[in-house]
Motif scaffolding. Sequence first.
Motif, PDB file in Angstrom:
ATOM      1  N   SER A   1      10.606  -0.327  -1.595  1.00  0.00           N
ATOM      2  CA  SER A   1      11.295  -0.934  -0.432  1.00  0.00           C
ATOM      3  C   SER A   1      11.576  -2.055  -0.896  1.00  0.00           C
ATOM      4  O   SER A   1      11.466  -3.271   0.117  1.00  0.00           O
ATOM      5  CB  SER A   1       9.991  -0.745   0.559  1.00  0.00           C
ATOM      6  OG  SER A   1       9.897   0.120   0.887  1.00  0.00           O
TER       7      SER A   1
ATOM      8  N   ASP B   1       1.160  -1.271   0.101  1.00  0.00           N
ATOM      9  CA  ASP B   1      -0.275  -0.011  -0.264  1.00  0.00           C
ATOM     10  C   ASP B   1       0.580   1.476  -0.171  1.00  0.00           C
ATOM     11  O   ASP B   1       2.129   1.557   0.694  1.00  0.00           O
ATOM     12  CB  ASP B   1      -0.563  -0.004   0.761  1.00  0.00           C
ATOM     13  CG  ASP B   1      -1.633   1.226   1.379  1.00  0.00           C
ATOM     14  OD1 ASP B   1      -2.265   1.786   0.546  1.00  0.00           O
ATOM     15  OD2 ASP B   1      -2.913   1.725   2.106  1.00  0.00           O
ATOM     16  N   ALA B   2       0.684   2.180  -0.998  1.00  0.00           N
ATOM     17  CA  ALA B   2       1.236   3.022  -1.146  1.00  0.00           C
ATOM     18  C   ALA B   2       0.471   3.935   0.065  1.00  0.00           C
ATOM     19  O   ALA B   2       2.164   5.162   0.124  1.00  0.00           O
ATOM     20  CB  ALA B   2       1.108   4.338  -2.338  1.00  0.00           C
ATOM     21  N   ASP B   3       0.124   4.194   0.743  1.00  0.00           N
ATOM     22  CA  ASP B   3      -0.492   5.363   1.489  1.00  0.00           C
ATOM     23  C   ASP B   3      -0.082   5.177   3.091  1.00  0.00           C
ATOM     24  O   ASP B   3       0.831   3.725   3.614  1.00  0.00           O
ATOM     25  CB  ASP B   3      -1.938   5.172   1.895  1.00  0.00           C
ATOM     26  CG  ASP B   3      -2.504   5.909   0.855  1.00  0.00           C
ATOM     27  OD1 ASP B   3      -2.495   7.174   0.930  1.00  0.00           O
ATOM     28  OD2 ASP B   3      -3.792   5.861   0.332  1.00  0.00           O
ATOM     29  N   THR B   4       0.215   6.276   4.049  1.00  0.00           N
ATOM     30  CA  THR B   4       1.056   5.560   5.592  1.00  0.00           C
ATOM     31  C   THR B   4       0.166   5.657   6.281  1.00  0.00           C
ATOM     32  O   THR B   4       0.595   5.083   7.478  1.00  0.00           O
ATOM     33  CB  THR B   4       1.628   7.374   5.366  1.00  0.00           C
ATOM     34  OG1 THR B   4       0.857   7.647   5.381  1.00  0.00           O
ATOM     35  CG2 THR B   4       2.965   7.654   4.332  1.00  0.00           C
TER      36      THR B   4
ATOM     37  N   THR C   1       9.949  -2.058  -6.099  1.00  0.00           N
ATOM     38  CA  THR C   1       9.035  -1.286  -5.091  1.00  0.00           C
ATOM     39  C   THR C   1      10.368  -0.255  -4.809  1.00  0.00           C
ATOM     40  O   THR C   1      11.760  -0.560  -4.965  1.00  0.00           O
ATOM     41  CB  THR C   1       7.894  -2.112  -4.096  1.00  0.00           C
ATOM     42  OG1 THR C   1       8.512  -2.323  -3.126  1.00  0.00           O
ATOM     43  CG2 THR C   1       7.639  -3.299  -4.865  1.00  0.00           C
TER      44      THR C   1
ATOM     45  N   THR D   1      -5.489  -0.533  -7.401  1.00  0.00           N
ATOM     46  CA  THR D   1      -5.134   0.758  -6.902  1.00  0.00           C
ATOM     47  C   THR D   1      -5.877   1.945  -6.863  1.00  0.00           C
ATOM     48  O   THR D   1      -5.511   2.852  -7.000  1.00  0.00           O
ATOM     49  CB  THR D   1      -3.335   0.302  -7.781  1.00  0.00           C
ATOM     50  OG1 THR D   1      -3.987   0.652  -9.423  1.00  0.00           O
ATOM     51  CG2 THR D   1      -2.420   0.011  -7.793  1.00  0.00           C
TER      52      THR D   1
ATOM     53  N   ARG E   1       5.415   2.344  -2.710  1.00  0.00           N
ATOM     54  CA  ARG E   1       5.226   2.744  -3.666  1.00  0.00           C
ATOM     55  C   ARG E   1       5.990   1.278  -5.015  1.00  0.00           C
ATOM     56  O   ARG E   1       6.571   1.184  -4.461  1.00  0.00           O
ATOM     57  CB  ARG E   1       5.323   3.699  -4.039  1.00  0.00           C
ATOM     58  CG  ARG E   1       4.967   4.387  -5.117  1.00  0.00           C
ATOM     59  CD  ARG E   1       5.132   6.166  -5.035  1.00  0.00           C
ATOM     60  NE  ARG E   1       4.475   6.934  -4.476  1.00  0.00           N
ATOM     61  CZ  ARG E   1       3.340   6.904  -3.988  1.00  0.00           C
ATOM     62  NH1 ARG E   1       2.267   6.398  -6.049  1.00  0.00           N
ATOM     63  NH2 ARG E   1       3.261   7.171  -2.910  1.00  0.00           N
TER      64      ARG E   1
ATOM     65  N   HIS F   1       1.570  -4.286   3.965  1.00  0.00           N
ATOM     66  CA  HIS F   1       3.428  -3.030   4.040  1.00  0.00           C
ATOM     67  C   HIS F   1       3.091  -1.985   3.521  1.00  0.00           C
ATOM     68  O   HIS F   1       2.660  -2.294   2.881  1.00  0.00           O
ATOM     69  CB  HIS F   1       4.369  -4.086   3.199  1.00  0.00           C
ATOM     70  CG  HIS F   1       4.783  -5.271   4.043  1.00  0.00           C
ATOM     71  ND1 HIS F   1       5.770  -5.534   4.014  1.00  0.00           N
ATOM     72  CD2 HIS F   1       3.848  -6.452   3.796  1.00  0.00           C
ATOM     73  CE1 HIS F   1       5.523  -6.880   4.625  1.00  0.00           C
ATOM     74  NE2 HIS F   1       4.624  -7.315   3.956  1.00  0.00           N
ATOM     75  N   ARG F   2       3.159  -1.158   4.638  1.00  0.00           N
ATOM     76  CA  ARG F   2       2.695   0.144   3.978  1.00  0.00           C
ATOM     77  C   ARG F   2       3.933   1.615   4.780  1.00  0.00           C
ATOM     78  O   ARG F   2       4.565   1.184   5.927  1.00  0.00           O
ATOM     79  CB  ARG F   2       1.870   1.008   3.894  1.00  0.00           C
ATOM     80  CG  ARG F   2       0.880   0.840   5.388  1.00  0.00           C
ATOM     81  CD  ARG F   2       0.214   1.766   5.252  1.00  0.00           C
ATOM     82  NE  ARG F   2      -1.367   1.453   4.824  1.00  0.00           N
ATOM     83  CZ  ARG F   2      -2.007   0.709   5.500  1.00  0.00           C
ATOM     84  NH1 ARG F   2      -2.072  -0.297   6.307  1.00  0.00           N
ATOM     85  NH2 ARG F   2      -2.967  -0.003   4.789  1.00  0.00           N
ATOM     86  N   PRO F   3       4.571   2.746   3.797  1.00  0.00           N
ATOM     87  CA  PRO F   3       4.099   2.651   2.625  1.00  0.00           C
ATOM     88  C   PRO F   3       5.545   2.036   1.821  1.00  0.00           C
ATOM     89  O   PRO F   3       6.644   2.683   1.918  1.00  0.00           O
ATOM     90  CB  PRO F   3       4.217   4.156   2.608  1.00  0.00           C
ATOM     91  CG  PRO F   3       4.887   4.918   3.775  1.00  0.00           C
ATOM     92  CD  PRO F   3       5.371   3.823   4.961  1.00  0.00           C
TER      93      PRO F   3
ATOM     94  N   SER G   1      -6.257   8.010  -7.434  1.00  0.00           N
ATOM     95  CA  SER G   1      -4.483   9.349  -8.037  1.00  0.00           C
ATOM     96  C   SER G   1      -4.450   9.436  -9.078  1.00  0.00           C
ATOM     97  O   SER G   1      -3.494   9.991  -9.777  1.00  0.00           O
ATOM     98  CB  SER G   1      -2.744   7.651  -7.320  1.00  0.00           C
ATOM     99  OG  SER G   1      -3.823   6.916  -7.889  1.00  0.00           O
TER     100      SER G   1
END
Length: 355
Positions: A121, A38-41, A119, A133, A104, A100-102, A137
Motif C-alpha cells: 500500500s 496490520d496485514a489483517d482486515t 508495503t 508480527t 502487508r 492502517h489495514r490491510p 503466520s
Amino acid sequence: MPQHHTADTEVVVIGGGQAGLAAGYHLRRAGLDFVILDADTAPGGAWQHTWDSLHLFSPAAYSSLPGRLMPPQPGETYPDAAHVVAYLTDYEQRYDLPVHRPVRVAGVHRDGARLRVETDSGTWRARAVISATGTWSRPFIPAIPCRHGFQGTQLHTVEYERPSDFAGRQVIVVGGGNSAAQIAADLAYDSDLTWVTLREPRYLADDIDGRALFDHATARRKALDEGRTDNGGVASLGDIVAVPPVRTARDTGLLKPQPLFTRLTATGVEWPDGTTADADAIIWCTGFRPALSHLAPLGLRGPRGHIPTAGTQALADPRLHLLGYGDWTGPASATLIGVGRPARDAALAIAELLH
C-alpha cells in the motif's frame, strides 16, 4: 494510503495484534509520531483466527494490555478468544491508535538515516521500526518420514476450528503443549482420538494459571539480569495449563498419550515396534516460528533464525526493535499481560534514540 505513496514518520510498528497495540500505547505516551501497519482486515490479531473453543489461561484482569483492564466475560472465569478480539478492538479505538489495514509489509530496508518499509500500500520511511508480527503466520510441522504419502487430511493448529468437523472420524493429534491438549480435549468425546506426544505430558498443578506463569517468567528475567541462578523459566513448571476442559478430559481418562510414531503411512502412522494406527486426519500442534521474513533485507539473522537482541533492541541495528516473539524479546512477551513491559522499554529506548 494510495498505492506507491511515500510518507515519513518517526516510528513504524509492523503488526496490529496485542504486541503492536501495546507498542502503540507506549509510543503515544512517549509523544512520538507513529503508524501501525496490520496485514489483517479487522482488529484482533491472531485471536480472530483461533479455534472456536480456545480460552485464555488467566482471568480477564490478569490478561490486560497497559492502561486498560480487560473486562470479565459473563459466565466465564477464563475469557474465550472472541472476548479477547472484542477487547483488542475496543483498545485500539479507545486510544485512537493509527492502524492502517490491510497492509502487508514486503520488506524493511536501510535508507540512509532512515529505515524504508515497503508495503503493498505504499512506502513509509521511519527513524525506527518495531516488528510485532508474532508467530501465527509461520506454523511449524516437523520433518516426519513419509509425511507426504499420507492420503488423509493433515492440518496445523492454525487450521483447526471445531470438533464437529471430525465427529465419528479417526483423528491423531500431535503435540505435548497447551494447544495440543486443548484440541485433544475438544475431540475426545465425538471422534476416535489418538493423542501423540514426544514425551509424557507435564501438567502444571491444577491451581496454576497464567498469573503464576507470568510471575515466574518475570522472576526468571530479574534473576538473570542480576546474575543469580536461572530458575528454569515457565518450562520448569510443566508444559500444559490444566484449564477446565483439559482437566475434565484428563480426569475422566479420555486423554491417554501415546509416544511419537516413526513415520506416516498412506492410511495412518507406524511406531518403532511396527504397530500401526489408521487415521482420517492428523492435526499437527507442533508450534510456530517467528514471522521475520520482512526483516530479511537487513541481514540481521543469527543462530536458529533469531535476530540477536538486547531486550527488544536488535544488536546490529539499534533502530529496530522486536516485540512479542517470546522470552528472547522480553519475559512472557508473547502474552497479553507480559507484552506491556517490553513495549514500554522499546518505546523509551526509541524516544531516547530519536531525541
